[in-house]
Design an enzyme around this catalytic site. Structure first.
Site, mmCIF file in Angstrom:
data_model
loop_
_atom_site.group_PDB
_atom_site.id
_atom_site.type_symbol
_atom_site.label_atom_id
_atom_site.label_comp_id
_atom_site.label_asym_id
_atom_site.label_seq_id
_atom_site.Cartn_x
_atom_site.Cartn_y
_atom_site.Cartn_z
ATOM 1 N N ARG A 183 11.380 -1.097 10.940
ATOM 2 C CA ARG A 183 10.284 -0.874 11.866
ATOM 3 C C ARG A 183 10.298 -1.886 12.997
ATOM 4 O O ARG A 183 10.591 -3.056 12.782
ATOM 5 C CB ARG A 183 8.944 -0.966 11.116
ATOM 6 C CG ARG A 183 8.604 0.318 10.400
ATOM 7 C CD ARG A 183 7.461 0.157 9.452
ATOM 8 N NE ARG A 183 6.334 -0.583 10.004
ATOM 9 C CZ ARG A 183 5.161 -0.692 9.398
ATOM 10 N NH1 ARG A 183 4.977 -0.094 8.229
ATOM 11 N NH2 ARG A 183 4.193 -1.381 9.935
ATOM 12 N N ARG A 212 -0.381 -8.628 13.446
ATOM 13 C CA ARG A 212 -0.937 -7.668 12.478
ATOM 14 C C ARG A 212 -1.843 -8.364 11.467
ATOM 15 O O ARG A 212 -2.893 -7.844 11.096
ATOM 16 C CB ARG A 212 0.196 -6.938 11.746
ATOM 17 C CG ARG A 212 0.887 -5.904 12.626
ATOM 18 C CD ARG A 212 2.319 -5.640 12.180
ATOM 19 N NE ARG A 212 2.438 -4.982 10.898
ATOM 20 C CZ ARG A 212 3.559 -4.919 10.189
ATOM 21 N NH1 ARG A 212 4.664 -5.480 10.662
ATOM 22 N NH2 ARG A 212 3.591 -4.296 9.042
ATOM 23 N N ARG A 246 -9.271 0.909 9.238
ATOM 24 C CA ARG A 246 -8.925 -0.472 9.557
ATOM 25 C C ARG A 246 -10.036 -1.172 10.330
ATOM 26 O O ARG A 246 -9.912 -2.354 10.618
ATOM 27 C CB ARG A 246 -7.678 -0.483 10.432
ATOM 28 C CG ARG A 246 -6.372 -0.783 9.713
ATOM 29 C CD ARG A 246 -5.273 -0.690 10.750
ATOM 30 N NE ARG A 246 -4.064 -1.367 10.396
ATOM 31 C CZ ARG A 246 -3.047 -0.851 9.722
ATOM 32 N NH1 ARG A 246 -3.124 0.369 9.261
ATOM 33 N NH2 ARG A 246 -1.961 -1.554 9.504
ATOM 34 N N LYS A 271 0.831 -1.210 0.000
ATOM 35 C CA LYS A 271 0.000 0.000 0.000
ATOM 36 C C LYS A 271 0.867 1.263 0.000
ATOM 37 O O LYS A 271 0.638 2.184 -0.764
ATOM 38 C CB LYS A 271 -0.928 0.028 1.233
ATOM 39 C CG LYS A 271 -1.838 -1.186 1.353
ATOM 40 C CD LYS A 271 -2.743 -1.102 2.586
ATOM 41 C CE LYS A 271 -2.012 -1.154 3.917
ATOM 42 N NZ LYS A 271 -1.477 -2.468 4.297
ATOM 43 N N ARG A 326 12.198 -6.053 5.234
ATOM 44 C CA ARG A 326 12.013 -4.677 4.790
ATOM 45 C C ARG A 326 12.843 -3.649 5.562
ATOM 46 O O ARG A 326 13.009 -3.744 6.765
ATOM 47 C CB ARG A 326 10.528 -4.365 4.935
ATOM 48 C CG ARG A 326 10.141 -2.932 4.736
ATOM 49 C CD ARG A 326 8.677 -2.835 4.454
ATOM 50 N NE ARG A 326 7.862 -2.947 5.657
ATOM 51 C CZ ARG A 326 6.545 -2.739 5.661
ATOM 52 N NH1 ARG A 326 5.921 -2.461 4.529
ATOM 53 N NH2 ARG A 326 5.869 -2.832 6.770
HETATM 54 P P1 ADP Z 1 1.143 -2.125 7.845
HETATM 55 O O1 ADP Z 1 0.033 -1.808 6.900
HETATM 56 O O2 ADP Z 1 2.427 -2.439 7.169
HETATM 57 O O3 ADP Z 1 0.779 -3.167 8.862
HETATM 58 P P2 ADP Z 1 1.041 0.596 9.054
HETATM 59 O O4 ADP Z 1 2.243 1.412 8.924
HETATM 60 O O5 ADP Z 1 -0.171 0.994 8.282
HETATM 61 O O6 ADP Z 1 1.495 -0.887 8.743
HETATM 62 O O7 ADP Z 1 0.578 0.514 10.600
HETATM 63 C C1 ADP Z 1 1.468 0.113 11.603
HETATM 64 C C2 ADP Z 1 0.745 0.011 12.943
HETATM 65 O O8 ADP Z 1 0.163 1.274 13.284
HETATM 66 C C3 ADP Z 1 -0.435 -0.957 13.008
HETATM 67 O O9 ADP Z 1 -0.032 -2.282 13.249
HETATM 68 C C4 ADP Z 1 -1.245 -0.350 14.168
HETATM 69 O O10 ADP Z 1 -0.652 -0.634 15.416
HETATM 70 C C5 ADP Z 1 -1.101 1.127 13.928
HETATM 71 N N1 ADP Z 1 -2.151 1.660 13.034
HETATM 72 C C6 ADP Z 1 -1.957 2.261 11.829
HETATM 73 N N2 ADP Z 1 -3.124 2.655 11.286
HETATM 74 C C7 ADP Z 1 -4.097 2.275 12.154
HETATM 75 C C8 ADP Z 1 -5.523 2.383 12.153
HETATM 76 N N3 ADP Z 1 -6.180 2.947 11.125
HETATM 77 N N4 ADP Z 1 -6.200 1.886 13.228
HETATM 78 C C9 ADP Z 1 -5.568 1.323 14.246
HETATM 79 N N5 ADP Z 1 -4.220 1.181 14.320
HETATM 80 C C10 ADP Z 1 -3.486 1.643 13.279
#
Ligand code: ADP
Ligand code: ZN
Length: 215
Positions: free
Chosen positions: A160, A171, A87, A13, A126
């Site tokens: 990360r 996740r 999410r 994404k 990554r």
């Molecule tokens: P990825 O899509 O690679 O899992 P992101 O960078 O989008 O990673 O998100 C990393 C972390 O940030 C998630 O695992 C969560 O803890 C938090 N997070 C990000 N966006 C949201 C969201 N919309 N709602 C709840 N938690 C979120």
């Protein structure tokens, strides 16, 4: 034009969102990036969410909706790319309300489909450039041998805290439990399209373009 990129962790994404920013002058709204920035700058909220994120759990709806609301109120753009948001169904409803308040709506929700087996290696290998965010992968796109980012020349790379196998499993579980219902939700609203996230990066970008040209 406002779009959502939907998909499991490691679907690509962020990579595709960055391309759309370059090519279409859209603004990327990544709640993950916003939360990591809050953590790095040591704000109270950042401290609060750091542990939750490192474990791979979801941050509360209240916090992420607040972050998006703030951006939508202050940033002017020809279009937004929502990356990693919404999410949960509650976040999806909140987004509708926030866009509605601006007299806007969603034009497309693009689901990036990737085999579960491919995700874990994508995520655990990554790293990113600390300066420009260019994404590297230990096997498929290693960091340059001279230690300098091929995009901007900086020499600091980051991994990360949640790009390890344990956090990744959490996740993925959060994705299937809380986020995947959004596929049916947007399908029923006539806004959902799915593309093949296993294809090469340029091919994925091509499929996204096709969806956007029709939206
Ligand atoms: P990825 O899509 O690679 O899992 P992101 O960078 O989008 O990673 O998100 C990393 C972390 O940030 C998630 O695992 C969560 O803890 C938090 N997070 C990000 N966006 C949201 C969201 N919309 N709602 C709840 N938690 C979120
Ligand atoms: Zn760089």
């Amino acid at each position: 034009m406002n779009i959502i990129l939907l998909g499991p962790p490691g679907a690509g994404k962020g990579t595709q969102a960055r391309r759309l920013v370059d090519e279409r002058n859209m603004v990327q709204l990544s709640t993950g990036d916003m939360l990591r920035a809050a953590k790095d700058s040591g704000t109270e909220m950042g401290k609060l969410v750091a542990e939750v994120m490192a474990k791979g759990l979801l941050v509360t709806d209240e916090i992420v909706i607040g972050l998006i609301e703030e951006q939508l109120e202050t940033v002017e753009a020809t279009g937004f790319i929502f990356d990693g948001f919404p999410r949960t169904l509650a976040q999806a409803d909140a987004l509708n309300a926030l866009l509605g308040r601006k007299g806007q709506s969603l034009d497309a929700v693009i689901e990036m489909k990737v085999n579960d087996d491919a995700l874990v290696s994508r995520v655990t290998g990554r790293s990113t450039c600390g300066a420009c965010g260019e994404v590297y992968h230990d096997e498929t796109k290693p960091q340059p041998a001279d230690g300098k980012c091929s995009n901007c020349g900086a020499s600091e790379f980051k991994r990360r805290a949640d790009d390890n196998e344990d956090a990744f499993r959490t996740r993925l579980l959060a994705y299937y439990r809380d986020t995947s219902p959004l596929i049916g939700y947007y399908y029923a609203k006539g806004q959902h399209s799915a593309i093949d996230g296993m294809a090469a990066m340029d091919a994925v970008a091509g499929e996204i373009k096709e969806v956007l040209d029709k939206a």
